[in-house]
Design an enzyme around this catalytic site. Structure first.
Site, short mmCIF file in Angstrom:
data_model
loop_
_atom_site.label_atom_id
_atom_site.label_comp_id
_atom_site.label_asym_id
_atom_site.label_seq_id
_atom_site.Cartn_x
_atom_site.Cartn_y
_atom_site.Cartn_z
N GLY A 91 0.82 -1.21 0.00
CA GLY A 91 0.00 0.00 0.00
C GLY A 91 0.85 1.25 0.00
O GLY A 91 2.05 1.22 -0.26
N GLY A 100 3.28 1.06 3.22
CA GLY A 100 4.15 -0.07 3.47
C GLY A 100 3.68 -1.34 2.78
O GLY A 100 2.68 -1.35 2.05
N ASP A 116 -8.04 5.98 7.90
CA ASP A 116 -7.95 5.19 6.67
C ASP A 116 -8.86 3.97 6.77
O ASP A 116 -8.45 2.86 6.43
CB ASP A 116 -6.50 4.78 6.43
CG ASP A 116 -6.29 4.29 5.00
OD1 ASP A 116 -7.16 4.57 4.14
OD2 ASP A 116 -5.29 3.62 4.75
#
Length: 1680
Positions: A1398, A1401, A1518
């Site tokens: 992503g 990471g 997120d």
């Protein structure tokens, strides 16, 4: 003749192969008076074919050619596609259009003619009939306008499309690839860009041929791949390359978002080597970029060699010049100068004078044949010009031929290159004017041109009659010469073309008698008629020889005339005749074209001239003669004399050149003189170039010019250059003998020749009134030049005229606009030769100097004493009272900081006063106290060159009138006062000007205590600033004009910088800086406000960086009737033993308020101020017209509140130690410590004092306390800086906590530094409150509305003391480990496979000692930024990891620990592994169905987990299906957990700043619009609403939309996912409320969980009923 309508009739073509009936077309031109073609017979069959549009693919169209009775066959493709064709039988009704696919064969018959390729260049072209003949392909293909518009995709009448037969490209050619100046990104600029279409099946050979036919030459075909820069173009050189290009085209065509871009480069030139500017010269690159954008041809290479500067960016090829042609005699040798910047179109809004520099030393004797010189055609481009003058042909010369004849025989012909500045109207003529038969023919040829251009010129533009006058050689009236208004456009360093405002009217000071002013537009014959002495032309037209060792360029508009000569050798110098060389230069000086066109004084009655001069002074006190051109002074004075242009337009061309170096003048007895204006380490703050100072040279240094302030918002360093740098000179009065010679020589009977042949140069301090159009403050020298000229002119009349004009001396010394940085070199043994008149009598010169100096000093003494005599008794009484009050404790203590004014500087150098005058003694004492370091050498105060690694080239500080040094922000860091703690905005720090410094080329080390100071005041001795003494504000509202430092009363400054403060952009732009601030004294004398710092009259002036504000010596306050605001603040020393004995710490133990301080020891307003409110003080400070004034907190801590807790030393001991050094009251120091006073004064535009401190420079303490300061003060810098947004005086004391204690207090309060900063800013909490032991008081005052942003959990284990007690200090990793965070060694982990990657990471499935875990390797880019930002992000990571380690919830992924020793030092998190991965992966599997019940259970789990996190004050930022991990092994009860929590804050920073495409659909509007102040936990609720939609549909939101549309739709509340019609109403309602645009409308996760439970309960009975129905399939049978 244009054919209006044509009737095309068919005719049977006999033969034609295989008996195919083709259609021959005959054009019958109707509506034509002079032409009628015969119609051919037409068979009925052919007629029917046409009427029915039954043309087959084998039919060939032909037509008749005009003017042919029989007709000749030509191809039907001469008609555009779709052309209307009329039937002869019924031309009005039976029509058809030419088929678009005519000639395209669908068979393999070789006899069929395939015309598709031939038509590709002719479709949609408007074919005109030239002379009756259809133009051939070759003629029409020359323009790219006709090159291949594509109609293949347009369906014909039968609806058939041909989408795949042709492809379209965006083709660019004729331009260049250049780096954009702003960001150095490669861009294709200039040229043309067209959409071209080619056949898909074309081969490379055919493509190359088509390009050659279309563009006339061979081109290299290159294309740009998506996401590639222009330095990685792919070349097409074979059929395989072409096929690959077609494949890339197909990819882009499928996407539809962009079009493949191709570039054509000349085959003999390589794009990377020719077009990409790799010279490394920033200025050259910028200019080429601007030239290319504006359509100017390739710039000729600028070079600086052999004393010649190539100042033109335009090659001679553009202008059609053949400089090497013998008829011109202009052989291009190594001394050739490129042509000046010219363009092709006349624009009345641009400049008048276009300089054309060319060598005249190479002119041959026979110039009469220039009329026979061939005229080269103009190759100038047709795009809009950069400048506005037209030169189509040969280089024009000024005047007639015979006027240049004498140049050959001139005594200067062997000097070297000499250059001519050409007026614009001469340059405006094209080649016919000089290549034709003469001036008369040129006038006739340009009659039409001037008729057209005069109509659009403007009233101020040069009309045609001015052009005619140049060739008729008769006097030109002043109305024709006074040209004003249009200016040269300025080109900033970033390539912006800006147009200056127009000033059409002449300034009042510019109205001079026309007979006094020859104009630059005059022909040489005119000049010689006015001045019969036959001044050599090159003396009046030479530009100055510029410094060849400087990497600088002159702007073309500054290529004005000058009398300076190029550098020559010593032998050539001996051949000069100085009297002839300097003769009449003053009278023949050329005026400049611009807003002011005043000429030089010509020969005549000197009494009349002086009388006229006095009349001008009476009309306008600010008037100075504009007649003195720069060459008139340069020839006789080594320092450049120049005329000030007060009131002129900002863009008016100025005399651009300065002085002639002394080595260029004739020899003779020499006077010792030194010119030192810049220290050796001076760095040009405009462009960061180091100005080289050569002690053995007297040449000037030039810097790049730039736009005036109003147009320089695009420049990276515009803020620095926009501020006036008021240099306050503190030089003692002394004179330098400067020969003025015959240039100012006017024979009179009343003035001695010696009085104007040698002009004294008193170093009178000049306060430069700010010119809003002035880029850099001129040097002290420049203003002295004007003073010399002015005084000299006054002396030419009568003796008493000197006294009459002195009252205007200061008002006329206005700053001149200079487009380069003045930087005089130290000349060493070389000096200015004395005038020949005094070669045999230097004793007379010395005697005259003494007499003149005595007169000057006496005049200054009278002026100063007269000004201070008014309040003498009151001042003495006030001073004695204060001295007696502090006699015991403050004797000899440092006298404080005081900024000098003209009184200080003058009186400090007057010499010895009568011994009996107490007033004079006290005055001298005050000056000495104000300047305790007056005898410091230049190496300490500015001459020192700081190490390169520590120099910020954009920040300079001017010390005195001649010292400039780079500001070292490392030395001047004030408790982190760097605008947010980034260490980059310490913009201004001015060393106090030191009186008594001599101008010497070399410094002799002083002896005694001064030597000690010299040795100790080295750069390594600078300490972090730890003490603020006192701030004083002068508010005298009366302005005494004669006390203003030669700045006129009406000088104003326009706003210079955008409404954003330099301190990190946190201050509001209420008003400009407040002048009149002085740092008050702590002992000895008081400071009274100077009358020259009236606040209302100076509020419009900008106090720039490095500015030293004028303020006079003060001896009392109430007697003057003025009010003072004394804010006594002190930054207490840090609670550290290293600081306990410092001078600053000891000094802070005493109350410094002396003059009715604003606050008392209790922190309240002083009651002795007679009820004056704080707002009244604010009005006193800023005036009544300040908008949005913000009042500070009523409780301001005083000095007693902020005393250091560790110091007990008395001031008497400190005074005693200072006396031992023999310095007495001038300087307080002992054998161990030398305290250097540095004032870092920076006024923001709202008047707040951002930085005002004293710097302690104990070398030992600085070295020992470096680490403590960096950690403690550096971390709190943003807190200190942020106070200024709410407080007028952001001068709170620094915390007295050690580093570990500071961290402890924050942790105890459950706050982060950001939260504390916001809290400090919002409610004015002081630092002293932070040091209170009861942290609950501090925690209770946290803004409740912003608690959601607090990322730290308030339920952390109470083991913070463990970290501090173990000495871990502020190490975030150590603190987290001490609090229980588990660290995992990277060697203990085993990565099995990658699960996904992503933005932040990569996640791996791995094993940790046999247990399945998820390992997330965090990208290093997540912690990118400035060092301070990196440190903060890492701290946030460890703090959040520690918090996550304490999270325990069944719906939150378990956090096992942190890996600190990952590959390359990267960090990683180890969390619980979920076998089914993310919810997104489950939804993407088509074979897995999620029923309604499972959807509810998954949503409920996610809501429960988020409810828990929000209860811990953790915002996810997120939340999406990708970060919800599931376990679907149990078919009846799926499990969902919230994961990916390790970088919540890092994610927030990244997403808000950059916007991540993969997260956009889930991001709340408040995150997308960039207003982070609105961010709350409701951003997760918005994301949860999108997750509910994903669960419902199993699709990804907005998967086919462009990210720009997604952002705009979400922010504008016009885009939300489409809800299926079968959605449950309750689910729909909850989902819509979750993604509501307003955060307040969105429910909390607690409410969401409740509603989901309700829906699950309602679904449960239905599920049970269905289960019961399945277990009893035949209930009726059971009933029976």
């Amino acid at each position: 003749m244009v054919v209006r309508e044509a009737m095309i009739v068919p005719q049977t073509v006999q033969g034609g192969g295989k008996g195919v009936n083709g259609c021959s077309l005959v054009s019958n031109y109707q509506n034509s008076r002079d032409l009628c073609l015969q119609s051919a017979a037409m068979e009925q069959k052919s007629k029917g074919v046409i009427e029915n549009c039954n043309l087959g693919p084998h039919d060939v169209g032909v037509g008749w050619k005009r003017n042919s009775s029989e007709g000749s066959i030509s191809s039907m493709d001469s008609l555009p596609c779709g052309e209307t064709v009329f039937s002869p039988s019924d031309p009005h009704n039976s029509v058809f259009r030419k088929p678009r696919r005519l000639g395209v064969s669908e068979s393999d018959d070789e006899s069929v003619i395939d015309q598709s390729q031939e038509e590709s260049l002719l479709r949609k072209s408007k074919r005109s009939v030239m002379g009756g003949t259809v133009q051939p392909h070759s003629a029409m293909a020359q323009s790219v306008d006709e090159a291949a518009p594509d109609h293949s995709s347009t369906p014909s009448d039968d609806g058939k499309d041909f989408p795949s037969s042709r492809v379209k490209f965006m083709c660019s050619f004729g331009g260049k690839i250049l780096p954009r100046p702003s960001d150095q990104q490669l861009r294709y600029v200039g040229g043309q860009t067209r959409i071209i279409g080619i056949n898909r099946d074309v081969n490379f050979s055919e493509l190359r041929n088509k390009m050659r036919e279309s563009f006339g030459q061979c081109y290299t075909f290159k294309y740009q791949l998506p996401d590639e820069d222009l330095d990685a173009l792919v070349t097409v050189s074979s059929d395989e390359d072409l096929e690959n290009m077609m494949e890339e085209y197909d990819k882009l065509e499928a996407d539809g978002s962009s079009r493949l871009r191709v570039f054509l480069f000349p085959a003999d030139q390589d794009a990377t080597s020719f077009d990409i500017d790799s010279t490394g010269d920033l200025r050259n690159s910028e200019q080429r970029y601007v030239d290319a954008v504006n359509g100017i041809a390739e710039s000729s290479t600028r070079r600086i060699s052999d004393g010649v500067l190539g100042a033109s960016p335009v090659s001679s090829d553009l202008l059609g010049l053949e400089l090497s042609e013998p008829s011109w005699g202009l052989a291009r040798g190594p001394d050739a100068v490129p042509m000046a910047m010219l363009a092709t179109h006349h624009d009345p809004n641009l400049i008048h004078q276009v300089p054309v520099a060319h060598p005249v030393s190479a002119l041959t004797g026979n110039l009469s044949n220039r009329s026979n010189a061939p005229s080269a055609p103009s190759s100038a481009p047709s795009s809009p010009p950069l400048l506005a003058r037209n030169l189509h042909g040969k280089l024009p010369l000024v005047g007639e031929l015979h006027q240049f004849q004498y140049l050959q025989d001139s005594q200067f012909k062997g000097v070297g290159p000499q250059y001519t500045g050409m007026p614009s109207e001469v340059a405006h003529q094209d080649s016919e004017s000089y290549g034709g038969s003469g001036g008369s023919s040129a006038a006739s040829q340009h009659e039409m041109h001037y008729r057209s251009t005069d109509s659009r010129r403007g009233p101020e533009s040069p009309p045609k009659k001015f052009h005619d006058a140049l060739h008729q050689d008769h006097p030109i009236t002043v109305e024709q010469r006074r040209l004003s208004g249009t200016k040269m456009p300025r080109i900033g360093s970033h390539g912006k073309l800006t147009r200056l405002s127009e000033h059409s009217e002449l300034a009042p000071s510019s109205r001079v008698d026309s007979q006094q002013m020859p104009d630059i537009h005059m022909a040489p014959g005119e000049l010689q008629r006015l001045f019969p002495q036959q001044v050599p032309l090159q003396q009046t037209l030479w530009p100055h020889a510029m410094d060849t060792q400087q990497d600088s360029y002159r702007r073309p508009d500054m290529l004005q005339s000058s009398g300076a000569q190029p550098a020559v050798s010593g032998q050539q110098q001996q051949g000069y005749q100085p009297q002839q060389q300097l003769q009449h230069l003053f009278r023949s000086g050329l005026s400049q074209t611009g807003a002011n066109h005043e000429g030089a004084y010509r020969q005549g009655d000197q009494q009349q001239q002086s009388q006229q001069f006095q009349e001008d002074l009476h009309v306008n006190p600010n008037y100075i003669p504009r007649s003195v051109s720069s060459h008139a002074i340069a020839a006789g004075i080594a320092a450049g004399q120049s005329t000030s242009y007060h009131g002129s337009a900002p863009s008016s061309p100025r005399p651009g050149f300065r002085e002639l170096p002394s080595r260029h003048l004739p020899g003779g007895p020499q006077l010792q003189h030194q010119w030192t204006f810049n220290g050796a380490g001076y760095v040009d703050q405009g462009f960061g170039r180091r100005v080289m100072n050569y002690p053995d040279q007297a040449t000037r240094s030039f810097r790049l010019s730039s736009s005036p302030p109003r147009y320089r918002d695009h420049h990276p360093h515009s803020e620095e250059r926009l501020h006036r740098q008021a240099q306050q000179v503190s030089e003692p009065l002394h004179h330098e003998q400067v020969p003025v010679s015959g240039q100012l020589k006017f024979e009179t009977n009343s003035v001695s020749q010696a009085q104007y042949d040698l002009v004294p140069r008193p170093q009178v301090p000049q306060y430069k009134g700010h010119n809003p159009f002035q880029e850099k403050i001129t040097s002290f020298q420049d203003h002295q030049e004007v003073g010399d000229i002015r005084r000299h002119v006054l002396q030419q009349g009568k003796d008493n005229q000197l006294l009459a004009g002195q009252q205007h001396l200061h008002s006329i010394l206005q700053p001149q606009r200079i487009d380069y940085q003045e930087s005089l070199k130290q000349q060493g043994d070389q000096s200015i030769p004395i005038h020949p008149r005094f070669q045999d009598g230097q004793e007379k010169v010395a005697e005259w100097m003494v007499q003149e100096r005595a007169l000057e000093e006496e005049e200054a003494r009278k002026r100063v004493l007269g000004r201070i005599r008014q309040a003498e008794l009151e001042e003495e009484a006030a001073a004695e009272a204060v001295v007696s009050q502090h006699k015991d404790t403050h004797q000899g203590v440092y006298a404080g900081l005081h900024l000098p004014n003209d009184e200080d500087l003058l009186t400090s150098s007057l010499g010895d006063y009568p011994s009996g005058n107490r007033r004079n003694e006290r005055l001298e004492s005050s000056i000495s106290n104000a300047f305790p370091f007056r005898h410091l050498p230049p190496s300490v105060l500015g001459g020192y060159t700081a190490p390169k690694s520590r120099v910020n080239p954009t920040e300079t500080s001017h010390v005195a009138q001649y010292v400039s040094r780079p500001v070292d922000t490392d030395y001047l860091a004030v408790a982190g006062l760097r605008g947010g703690g980034n260490g980059q905005d310490m913009r201004s720090a001015a060393l106090f000007e030191v009186n008594g410094l001599q101008q010497t080329s070399g410094y002799q080390m002083p002896s005694g205590p001064h030597r000690l100071m010299e040795e100790r005041l080295m750069p390594s001795a600078f300490n972090p600033i730890t003490q603020l003494q006192k701030l004083r504000i002068n508010d005298n509202l009366a302005l005494n004009n004669d006390m203003r430092w030669s700045g006129s009363e009406d000088v104003r400054n326009e706003p210079s910088i955008p409404a954003r403060d330099r301190m990190g952009g946190i201050y509001e732009d209420h008003h400009q800086g407040l002048p009149g601030l002085t740092l008050g004294r702590s002992a000895g004398k008081l400071s009274r406000p100077s009358s020259n710092t009236s606040i209302p009259n100076l509020l419009d002036e900008t106090i720039g960086e490095g500015s030293l504000l004028p303020s006079g010596p003060s001896y009392g306050t109430q007697a003057q009737g003025t009010n003072l605001i004394d804010i006594t603040q002190s930054i207490s020393a840090i609670d550290n033993p290293l600081y306990s004995t410092s001078y600053a710490s000891r000094l802070s133990n005493t109350s410094l308020g002396l003059d009715s301080p604003l606050v008392t020891s209790g922190g309240m307003l002083n009651s002795s101020l007679e009820g004056t409110s704080f707002s009244d003080y604010y009005k006193i400070k800023m005036g009544d017209d300040l908008p949005n004034a913000k009042m500070p907190s009523s409780k301001i801590p005083s000095a007693e509140d902020n005393l250091s807790r560790s110091s007990s030393s008395s001031l008497s001991e400190l005074s005693k130690s200072g006396s031992e050094d023999g310095l007495g009251g001038q300087l307080t120091m002992d054998q161990r410590t030398v305290d250097m006073v540095v004032a870092a004064l920076d006024l923001d535009r709202s008047g707040s004092v951002v930085q005002s401190v004293l710097e302690s420079s104990d070398a030992k303490e600085a070295s020992l306390s470096e680490s403590v300061h960096d950690h403690s003060l550096g971390k709190l810098g943003s807190v200190v800086g942020s106070v200024g947004t709410q407080s007028v005086w952001p001068l709170d004391s620094a915390p007295t906590l050690a580093a570990g204690l500071w961290e402890k207090k924050l942790d105890e309060a459950g706050m982060t530094e950001e939260t504390f900063e916001r809290h400090i800013t919002s409610d004015g909490t002081t630092f002293e409150e932070l040091t209170a032991d009861d942290h609950e008081v501090l925690a209770s005052t946290v803004d409740k509305e912003n608690q959601e942003e607090v990322r730290t959990g308030l339920d952390e284990p109470a083991d913070e003391d463990k970290a501090n007690s173990t000495g871990l200090g502020s190490d975030p990793a150590a603190k987290a480990i001490a609090r229980g965070l588990q660290t995992i060694k990277n060697a203990d982990l085993e990565e099995l496979r990658e699960l996904g990657s992503g933005t932040f990471g990569t996640v791996y499935h791995g094993k940790w000692r046999g247990t399945d875990v998820a390992i997330k390797r965090i990208k290093a880019s997540c912690f990118a930024g400035r060092p301070s930002e990196q440190e903060r992000l890492i701290e946030d990571f460890w703090r959040e990891a520690c918090n996550l380690g304490h999270l325990h919830h069944p719906n939150v992924v378990a956090f096992y620990g942190v890996v600190a020793d990952g590959p390359g030092g990267t960090l990683a998190t180890v969390t619980e592994y979920m076998v089914n991965g993310s919810l997104k992966q489950v939804l993407q599997k088509k074979d897995r169905t999620i029923d309604r019940r499972k959807r509810l259970l998954i949503a409920m789990d996610a809501a429960f987990g988020m409810e828990y996190l929000h209860g811990k004050n953790i915002v996810h930022f997120d939340l999406k299906c990708e970060n919800l991990l599931v376990n679907m092994r149990d078919p009846h009860r799926p499990i969902c957990k919230v994961g990916d929590l390790g970088l919540s804050k890092v994610k927030h920073q990244t997403m808000v700043s950059g916007g991540v495409r993969g997260t956009l659909p889930w991001m709340a509007p408040e995150l997308l619009n960039g207003n982070s102040s609105l961010v709350t936990e409701k951003v997760d609720v918005f994301s949860f609403g999108i997750v509910m939609w994903e669960l419902l549909t199993g699709e990804e939101p907005y998967d086919k939309m462009h990210y720009g549309a997604i952002i705009g739709g979400i922010v504008n509340n016009t885009l939300r996912p489409l809800i299926p019609s079968w959605c449950d109403p309750a689910w729909r309602s909850l989902m819509e409320r979750c993604w509501a645009n307003e955060p307040a409308v969105r429910p909390s996760f607690s409410d969401i969980a409740k509603e989901l439970r309700t829906m699950a309960a309602a679904l449960q009975p239905k599920t049970q009923a269905q289960t019961q129905g399945q277990s009893h399939p035949h209930p009726q049978m059971q009933i029976v």
